[in-house]
Design an enzyme around this catalytic site. Structure first.
Site, mmCIF file in Angstrom:
data_model
loop_
_atom_site.group_PDB
_atom_site.id
_atom_site.type_symbol
_atom_site.label_atom_id
_atom_site.label_comp_id
_atom_site.label_asym_id
_atom_site.label_seq_id
_atom_site.Cartn_x
_atom_site.Cartn_y
_atom_site.Cartn_z
ATOM 1 N N GLU A 333 0.818 -1.060 0.159
ATOM 2 C CA GLU A 333 0.133 0.017 0.070
ATOM 3 C C GLU A 333 0.624 1.322 0.089
ATOM 4 O O GLU A 333 0.558 2.178 0.786
ATOM 5 C CB GLU A 333 -0.978 -0.011 1.333
ATOM 6 C CG GLU A 333 -1.979 -1.205 1.209
ATOM 7 C CD GLU A 333 -2.587 -1.309 2.658
ATOM 8 O OE1 GLU A 333 -3.566 -2.039 2.678
ATOM 9 O OE2 GLU A 333 -1.942 -0.876 3.629
ATOM 10 N N CYS A 430 -10.289 0.466 7.946
ATOM 11 C CA CYS A 430 -9.676 1.908 8.324
ATOM 12 C C CYS A 430 -10.412 2.902 7.393
ATOM 13 O O CYS A 430 -10.730 3.963 7.957
ATOM 14 C CB CYS A 430 -8.345 1.997 8.067
ATOM 15 S SG CYS A 430 -7.555 1.376 6.498
#
Length: 669
Positions: A333, A430
């Protein structure tokens, strides 16, 4: 507006200060700004009325809230989910409290109070609080900083606690956060145990806590975490190579093929002041830079500001998607290399977009430069908003810039894979819990104050009250953004007063005209228009400009943009979606020199301005089923028109193919 106007929002920021050569701006508190905007108000209401409740239900269903009940001893059970799940509860609380601060909602207040009571009951006597370690590995607390997110979760607890106290005038969660922060301060720092968070966030939270308490030790610990990172004797490195000593598992993604430690994933490869490129996990990087900027805001550290500006330049000139998205690689990521911005496998995590908005807010506060607010706008209207469906119940974790008609997932086993439709929840949640806290606090980004100055950072319809030049001033902003470049700011001081009003002129505006109390003034795009005068009640600043349709080309080194264009009008980046195209998107070639139709369609995607773009497609009459290949001279094209929609609106009409970068005819010459 909440009845709990206890002045605590003001305690979350210090008065405007000047340190060395830096003049710092302060955001106008949330409860002093009321948003009334044709574009943003419906989205805020959707999040308040739908998303907040939807996310809460998922927190219950996934066991995240139950973990606190078990840790408190109120019921028997085992820890559910992943070791960082506490943070999702804290982020939901923070967002919910922003809405409580601006809207009376007894039902939401009761729900918030119940969750806060559970959290308080779960805290241990020494201040420690992390349900994973309390229930799974109680003897290995603080042994795995690089992977296990203890400090990250603590940071989100602090932010939630400050928002909760401000919205409710209740100290319950604040006391929990202070006790945990004191526990951390006793353990870490120059006079304690060495260590930095594997996932940054606690740094910015500690600065917020310092502002609320005036306790220097919180600022000192935040500065320690910022400056200790990247040390040659990195504790994170030690943990990676000594997995038998730690809780959970060690990350192997930071070990090279040669068996060496590569700290770039954590921004741990060098001290921050020596770093020259944005590296590693994009969300970690954004929280890190935000925390460092907060430290600079409190200390006047000009060297630190220069470092952050250098990193910002690298990100925006070499590692930024046209939508404002960041972090191009699914693996880790993360940021990768300069100009590596693939479209079909772009990651561009929604949380990274949120982090960029926060970092750019701090850079704006440090410098007063419009470029940071411009990037905030680009990110808000595109990379951030794309992460949430129009109905407020579906989310993108990763945000592709190209999607095939079949949805071609990047990795079937990846729960956060690239997909042609948003998901209702993720194991790592998240993003769904992050979006409401940004939308709920949007008012804090619109205005700021400086020394005898008030800044209008964003063209968002709203009313704000500020204290400037010794008087109370009301600003009433009416705007047609983002569809048209028309804004009027009405200035009403309690008494005539001399101060500067700074109005941002976005970079995507042409033919700008501004009048102040009827008199024309000169303005320049990508700067703040600064007008210092004696203001009297009812003075108007009238802003008008053109939003040209711009066909953007990528740098020749950006391989994925070769031969293609992206389309932008105002702050909005546009895309093509299959349902609006006469042909499959791979057959469409845009003609940037052709006519462009601009039309607002109030019935489409809750109301959007669409662009009808000139294009060419293959003339299918020159092909037969027996022709797999033909000489170039034997084939032809025909002209057509293809409709483009704002990027944030894609995937709201079902799975479909989509492109931001579209093949185009070559520029002349």
């Amino acid at each position: 507006m909440s009845d709990n106007d206890n002045g605590y929002w003001d305690a979350l920021s210090h008065p405007t200060i000047t340190v060395n050569d830096l003049q710092f701006l302060e955001p106008v508190p949330l409860t002093d700004v009321s948003i009334d905007d044709d574009f943003w108000s419906p989205r805020i209401e959707t999040v308040r009325e739908t998303t907040v409740e939807f996310v809460y239900d998922r927190l219950v269903e996934s066991g995240r809230i139950e973990n606190f009940r078990v840790a408190a001893g109120e019921t028997d059970g085992e820890f559910q989910g992943r070791f960082y799940n506490d943070s999702d509860v804290y982020k939901w609380l923070e967002g919910a409290c922003y809405f409580l601060a601006t809207h009376a909602d007894p039902e939401l207040r009761d729900r918030v109070d119940d969750v806060v009571d559970l959290i308080a009951a779960a805290q241990e006597s020494d201040g420690y609080l992390n349900t994973y370690f309390q229930l799974v590995e109680p003897k290995k607390k603080w042994t795995n900083l690089h992977a296990m997110h203890e400090l990250y979760c603590a940071g989100h607890l602090v932010e939630a606690a400050l928002a909760h106290r401000a919205a409710t005038d209740d100290d319950t969660l604040f006391d929990v956060a202070v006790a945990f922060a004191d526990h951390i301060d006793r353990r870490f720092g120059p006079d304690g145990e060495d260590g930095v968070p594997g996932h940054q966030e606690v740094e910015l939270a500690l600065v917020k806590l310092y502002r609320a308490t005036d306790e220097d030790r919180y600022l000192d610990l935040a500065r320690y975490f910022v400056d200790r990172r990247g040390a040659p004797d990195s504790r994170l490195k030690h943990e990676v190579f000594n997995p038998g000593e730690i809780a959970g598992e060690a990350y192997d993604r930071v070990i090279t093929e040669d068996g060496e430690y590569d700290g770039t994933y954590y921004q741990d490869h060098a001290p921050l002041r020596e770093q020259t490129t944005v590296e590693g996990h994009a969300v970690r990087a954004m929280y890190y830079y935000t925390g460092a900027a907060d430290v600079a805001l409190e200390t006047g550290d000009e060297e630190l500001v220069a470092v952050l500006d250098r990193l910002w330049e690298n990100m925006t000139t070499k590692r930024l998607y046209v939508t404002g998205g960041i972090g191009s690689s699914h693996v880790g990521e993360r940021f990768t290399e300069d100009y590596d911005l693939p479209t079909d496998t772009s990651y561009a995590e929604t949380c990274a977009a949120l982090g960029s908005v926060l970092w750019n807010q701090r850079m704006l506060r440090l410098t007063g430069e419009a470029r940071f607010a411009d990037l905030q706008s680009r990110t808000l209207y595109n990379a951030l908003l794309a992460g949430l469906s129009l109905d407020g119940t579906r989310f993108f974790y990763a945000n592709p810039h190209e999607m095939g008609a079949d949805g071609h997932p990047l990795h079937d086993e990846d729960p956060n894979r690239l997909a042609a439709e948003r998901q209702g929840w993720f194991q790592t949640a998240c993003c769904p819990t992050n979006v409401p806290r940004l939308i709920g606090s949007l008012g804090t980004h619109v205005y700021a104050t400086g020394e005898s100055a008030v800044y209008v950072n964003h063209h968002i319809g709203s009313e704000a009250t500020v204290d400037v030049a010794g008087t109370r001033v009301t600003l009433d902003q009416d705007t047609a953004f983002p569809w048209e470049a028309e804004t009027t700011v009405t200035v009403t001081p309690a008494d005539p007063a001399t101060f500067e009003l700074a109005l941002r002129v976005p970079e995507w505006c042409d033919d700008v005209t501004v009048t102040v109390a009827g008199d024309p003034v000169e303005a320049t795009s990508c700067e703040f228009l600064r007008v210092e005068r004696e203001w009297t009640a009812g003075d108007e600043v009238v802003f008008e400009a053109a939003f040209p349709v711009r066909f953007l080309r990528g740098h020749p080194k950006v391989r994925s943009a070769s031969g293609a264009v992206a389309v932008q009008r105002g702050p909005l980046v546009y895309c093509l979606e299959g349902t609006d195209s006469p042909r499959p998107l791979h057959q469409v070639r845009l003609r940037p020199d052709g006519d462009v139709g601009v039309e607002h369609d109030p019935a489409l995607l809750d109301g959007v301005t669409v662009l009808d773009l000139a294009a060419t497609v293959p003339d299918l009459s020159t092909w037969s089923d027996e022709d797999l290949y033909l000489p170039d001279a034997a084939v032809s094209t025909e002209r057509t028109t293809v409709r483009a929609i704002p990027y944030y609106g894609w995937a709201n009409r079902g799975p479909d193919e989509m492109r931001v970068w579209v093949d185009a005819e070559s520029p002349s010459g």
